[in-house]
Design an enzyme around this catalytic site. Structure first.
Site, mmCIF file in Angstrom:
data_model
loop_
_atom_site.group_PDB
_atom_site.id
_atom_site.type_symbol
_atom_site.label_atom_id
_atom_site.label_comp_id
_atom_site.label_asym_id
_atom_site.label_seq_id
_atom_site.Cartn_x
_atom_site.Cartn_y
_atom_site.Cartn_z
ATOM 1 N N VAL A 65 -19.618 1.781 -4.344
ATOM 2 C CA VAL A 65 -19.927 0.363 -4.137
ATOM 3 C C VAL A 65 -21.351 0.175 -3.611
ATOM 4 C CG1 VAL A 65 -19.246 -1.753 -2.937
ATOM 5 C CG2 VAL A 65 -17.498 -0.159 -3.702
ATOM 6 N N GLY A 104 -24.152 3.704 3.413
ATOM 7 C CA GLY A 104 -23.284 4.332 2.418
ATOM 8 C C GLY A 104 -23.685 3.942 1.019
ATOM 9 N N VAL A 105 -24.151 4.935 0.237
ATOM 10 C CA VAL A 105 -24.537 4.629 -1.147
ATOM 11 C C VAL A 105 -23.597 5.369 -2.099
ATOM 12 C CG1 VAL A 105 -26.914 3.871 -0.856
ATOM 13 C CG2 VAL A 105 -26.435 6.318 -0.871
ATOM 14 N N GLY A 106 -22.312 5.115 -1.933
ATOM 15 C CA GLY A 106 -21.284 5.664 -2.816
ATOM 16 C C GLY A 106 -21.074 4.712 -3.987
ATOM 17 N N LYS A 159 0.871 -1.170 0.000
ATOM 18 C CA LYS A 159 0.000 0.000 0.000
ATOM 19 C C LYS A 159 0.907 1.219 0.000
ATOM 20 C CE LYS A 159 -4.504 0.959 0.591
ATOM 21 N NZ LYS A 159 -5.691 0.265 0.109
HETATM 22 P P1 NAD Z 1 -17.335 6.087 -1.657
HETATM 23 O O1 NAD Z 1 -16.587 7.197 -1.040
HETATM 24 O O2 NAD Z 1 -17.724 6.167 -3.091
HETATM 25 O O3 NAD Z 1 -18.691 5.840 -0.818
HETATM 26 C C1 NAD Z 1 -18.766 5.880 0.558
HETATM 27 C C2 NAD Z 1 -20.101 6.523 0.918
HETATM 28 O O4 NAD Z 1 -20.271 6.423 2.327
HETATM 29 C C3 NAD Z 1 -20.176 8.001 0.532
HETATM 30 O O5 NAD Z 1 -21.368 8.251 -0.194
HETATM 31 C C4 NAD Z 1 -20.164 8.698 1.897
HETATM 32 O O6 NAD Z 1 -20.913 9.911 1.894
HETATM 33 C C5 NAD Z 1 -20.798 7.655 2.780
HETATM 34 N N1 NAD Z 1 -20.514 7.800 4.209
HETATM 35 C C6 NAD Z 1 -19.369 8.205 4.813
HETATM 36 N N2 NAD Z 1 -19.509 8.204 6.138
HETATM 37 C C7 NAD Z 1 -20.766 7.774 6.397
HETATM 38 C C8 NAD Z 1 -21.506 7.544 7.593
HETATM 39 N N3 NAD Z 1 -20.979 7.775 8.792
HETATM 40 N N4 NAD Z 1 -22.774 7.098 7.485
HETATM 41 C C9 NAD Z 1 -23.326 6.870 6.273
HETATM 42 N N5 NAD Z 1 -22.666 7.066 5.101
HETATM 43 C C10 NAD Z 1 -21.411 7.524 5.170
HETATM 44 O O7 NAD Z 1 -16.481 4.772 -1.360
HETATM 45 P P2 NAD Z 1 -16.636 3.353 -2.068
HETATM 46 O O8 NAD Z 1 -15.622 3.237 -3.145
HETATM 47 O O9 NAD Z 1 -18.061 3.096 -2.367
HETATM 48 O O10 NAD Z 1 -16.149 2.378 -0.888
HETATM 49 C C11 NAD Z 1 -16.993 2.092 0.204
HETATM 50 C C12 NAD Z 1 -16.224 1.239 1.212
HETATM 51 O O11 NAD Z 1 -15.802 0.031 0.597
HETATM 52 C C13 NAD Z 1 -14.966 1.898 1.761
HETATM 53 O O12 NAD Z 1 -14.783 1.491 3.103
HETATM 54 C C14 NAD Z 1 -13.865 1.300 0.914
HETATM 55 O O13 NAD Z 1 -12.628 1.284 1.587
HETATM 56 C C15 NAD Z 1 -14.405 -0.112 0.722
HETATM 57 N N6 NAD Z 1 -13.861 -0.752 -0.485
HETATM 58 C C16 NAD Z 1 -14.065 -0.180 -1.706
HETATM 59 C C17 NAD Z 1 -13.554 -0.809 -2.835
HETATM 60 C C18 NAD Z 1 -13.783 -0.241 -4.212
HETATM 61 O O14 NAD Z 1 -13.513 -0.953 -5.202
HETATM 62 N N7 NAD Z 1 -14.288 0.981 -4.337
HETATM 63 C C19 NAD Z 1 -12.833 -2.018 -2.710
HETATM 64 C C20 NAD Z 1 -12.676 -2.580 -1.437
HETATM 65 C C21 NAD Z 1 -13.193 -1.930 -0.330
#
Ligand code: NAD
Length: 349
Positions: free
Chosen positions: A188, A184-186, A80
């Site tokens: 993923v 969290g609706v980001g 990392k």
């Molecule tokens: P992202 O930033 O697109 O989405 C995260 C969402 O969570 C955002 O919409 C944010 O506003 C919301 N959020 C933050 N704090 C919050 C809270 N306290 N309550 C409710 N919602 C909250 O991130 P992502 O890429 O969708 O990843 C989500 C998680 O999955 C992260 O922990 C990331 O490390 C993990 N992850 C992602 C990937 C990937 O391919 N993107 C791979 C492995 C793990």
């Protein structure tokens, strides 16, 4: 600041501190273990409050990547990197170029991909200066192409993982009528929620970003709840897809779900919270097993992308989780502990 004696240092092969006066680069690259192949893991850019915090973060995350890749049967080691700085205000082409040159100097022992604070475009820019970046190639989908962003594969792997957990805990193959709370609706979480909806699940969602939440609610027809309400809902599955350390002293006692299965990294605040979940009869899908779709996606980009091979590999998350669940049940141990043991059997020599 001591480094070798930090508990997070545990067995790291190499830690490289990189700096460049002209661009202001201050970065750390950690290679935890390369027994199975070159160390691959995200490059995070974050305004760490101290250098010590950055060191701890990179060490902890790189170790996690060794376990994740070994568990997913990838010929990759764990690594990392972190760039210290605010990605919104301090990320410049010169800084990315300086970091890319630092990667190039490692001759492929570490390969970077996008992470919090870095994007597909950043990786593409760095690819001008080094061969050792990934997550940059457009990939075919059902109806067209998608960018190198691995989130769709992470979401699909998490969906498959929820199916495994539902089979193990509830004895069901179908997700029809399953009640799921998605935190969290980001990138993923939204994609996962869409797949769950298509499979007939009933959804509750939350996010701290109001616009994303309103948009997601419209698309999904889901019930919206406040961020602090997501833990105590009367649902079958709690799917954390927002942030780490979300299973802690405050949240675990609130859970009514019988399954915790979501994409967030480092969900357990401490290992003892995994024990607590087990005692409460809640099946926990270890985070790095269920969220491996993204690293599998990046790996397939490196070995020559074949969509069917990628999908098959991501679907292997089902069997990996079943192995963890069955062994945990047999040995009466927390699933997280059993996952670590299986991963170690795969990467330790
Ligand atoms: P992202 O930033 O697109 O989405 C995260 C969402 O969570 C955002 O919409 C944010 O506003 C919301 N959020 C933050 N704090 C919050 C809270 N306290 N309550 C409710 N919602 C909250 O991130 P992502 O890429 O969708 O990843 C989500 C998680 O999955 C992260 O922990 C990331 O490390 C993990 N992850 C992602 C990937 C990937 O391919 N993107 C791979 C492995 C793990």
């Amino acid at each position: 600041m001591a480094v070798f004696s930090l508990s997070d240092f545990a067995d790291h092969e190499q830690v490289v501190f990189c700096s460049d006066d002209k661009s202001g680069l201050k970065a750390i690259i950690a290679v935890h273990n390369s027994n199975l192949g070159p160390a691959l893991g995200g490059c995070r850019m974050w305004p760490y409050a101290s250098e010590e915090e950055a060191v701890r973060d990179v060490l902890r995350l790189s170790r996690g990547m060794t376990y994740k890749s070994a568990m997913a049967n990838l010929k990759l080691g764990g690594g990392k990197s972190v760039i210290i700085g605010n990605p919104r205000t301090e990320k410049t082409p010169a800084l990315l170029a300086a970091f890319a040159r630092a990667l190039e100097n490692l001759n492929g022992r570490y390969i970077a991909a996008e992470d919090s604070g870095t994007s597909v475009d950043d990786m593409k820019y760095m690819a001008q200066f080094t061969a050792h970046v990934s997550g940059i190639v457009d990939k075919p989908t059902d109806g067209g192409t998608r960018s190198g962003d691995p989130s769709p594969a992470t979401a699909y792997g998490t969906f498959v993982g929820i199916k495994a957990a539902v089979k193990a805990k509830l004895g069901r193959d179908s997700l029809d009528g399953l009640r799921v709370a998605v935190q969290g609706v980001g990138h993923v979480g939204l994609d996962l929620a869409q797949q769950l909806k298509e499979a007939g699940a009933k959804l509750w969602i939350t996010d701290i970003h109001r616009e994303s939440l309103a948009e997601a609610a419209k698309v999904l027809g889901a019930t919206v709840v406040a961020p602090e309400e997501i833990f105590g809902l009367d649902v079958d599955v709690f799917a954390p897809c927002a942030l780490g350390a979300i299973l802690n002293d405050q949240t675990v006692p609130q859970l009514k779900a019988s399954i915790v299965a979501g994409a967030s990294n480092n969900q357990l605040a401490e290992a003892r919270h995994g024990v607590e979940l087990m005692k409460r009869g809640i099946l926990y899908a270890p985070d790095y097993v269920i969220n491996a779709g993204g690293i599998i996606d990046v790996y397939h980009e490196r070995i020559g992308f074949d969509r069917a091979a990628l999908v098959g590999h991501v679907e292997g998350i089902y069997d990996n989780l079943m192995e963890v669940f069955e062994r945990a049940q047999k040995e009466a141990r927390p699933t997280g502990e059993v996952a670590d043991a299986i991963a170690e059997e795969r990467f330790m020599r």
